[in-house]
Design a protein around this motif. Sequence first.
Motif, PDB file in Angstrom:
ATOM      1  N   ASP A  58       1.093  -1.269   0.032  1.00 16.65           N
ATOM      2  CA  ASP A  58       0.031   0.081   0.092  1.00 16.65           C
ATOM      3  C   ASP A  58       1.041   0.866  -0.075  1.00 16.65           C
ATOM      4  O   ASP A  58       1.319   1.470   1.312  1.00 16.65           O
ATOM      5  CB  ASP A  58      -0.870  -0.129   1.629  1.00 16.65           C
ATOM      6  N   ARG A  61       1.226   2.947   3.429  1.00 19.33           N
ATOM      7  CA  ARG A  61       1.860   2.614   4.506  1.00 19.33           C
ATOM      8  C   ARG A  61       3.227   2.615   4.043  1.00 19.33           C
ATOM      9  O   ARG A  61       4.091   2.727   5.083  1.00 19.33           O
ATOM     10  CB  ARG A  61       1.398   1.110   4.640  1.00 19.33           C
ATOM     11  N   THR A 258       2.815  -3.931   6.221  1.00 18.93           N
ATOM     12  CA  THR A 258       1.878  -5.631   5.403  1.00 18.93           C
ATOM     13  C   THR A 258       1.079  -6.221   5.956  1.00 18.93           C
ATOM     14  O   THR A 258       0.236  -6.929   4.281  1.00 18.93           O
ATOM     15  CB  THR A 258       3.420  -6.413   5.150  1.00 18.93           C
TER      16      THR A 258
END
Length: 339
Positions: A58, A61, A258
């Motif tokens: 992502d 992130r 993750t």
Amino acid sequence: MALGLDRDALLFEFPDIHRDAVLRVEFQRTLRVPDDGKRHRLPPGFGRFPLRAVDDLDPARVPGDWIKRGGVAMPMWQAEACWLSFSSPNGYPFLLKVAAGKVNAVNGKPWDNAPDFADQDHVEVPGQPWLDGFCVSKGVVRQFVAMPLGAGYTAEEQVAGKAEHGGVQLLAHPIKAAIWEERRAAREAAICPVPFDALAIPLPPPAAAPAMAMGLAPGGSIVQEIARPREKPDAWDLLARSRCFVHLANSLAWRAITGEAPPTVPPTAADYARAGLPWFEWYADQPAKEGSSILAALKSVFALGAEKGETPLPENESFDPPEPIRLGPAAKERLDGRW
């Protein structure tokens, strides 16, 4: 050229050069040897670190520089150690450069895409089955130990004076296809004996979230030779190359990045030795590279911590290692065994 992942191993593939041109690189979890002034034997591998493609994460992130650099991400606990395993499933030869924070782990110089044949800055695979640390003297490396960027411990910060890159950098060149085909034909016709690059080399058995970027710092000393090159510089296909940036994330942030739990903390080296479990010794069949004066001048994590009045290495207990298990093409069989 193609770069892929196969069960947490990096695959450098060059199908346009030759179907056999495949290089496999694994990051093995291992014991951190004590930084106690002794030279330790090769520690075991406890299985591969998980690797995740940055493009699959992502973007919200992960740090922006991860997106820019691409590559893969890997979790490590602070003060955890690792070693790199190299193999060519088909025996196809490769030139491989390894750096930490863009500091070359073989000769200590700043990262350069071009190979330095005058002052060896690479290893050859097959031939060099693994690398446990920074080459500080002939036959001795200082173990790769993960430390947070910005604390001053990493090789990058000690050499370059700044914490900019972190992680691990890899670059591979295959040998020229014509040379490989000549060797294959000679081997199949039994004109020459099996070359070194066809030897099967055993591995030790395995027994923008709040991401803290990590780098590699020099730890305890390990007896390990960096083999001198056998191939001539003009044997390599320098027009064919593949690179990968391996980002190191603190394991505490791995779940946030993750959604996965990080691996557990490995046992201490002293506990492992007390349990009577094996250590290893590699017997090479070719001359070893002299150490790098740049890398030899680095301060280990323990030594630098002492200067700072810090204790960055928990559980740095010394121990008396057992007789190592001998590996490699030059190892002699011992008829008496261990009593």
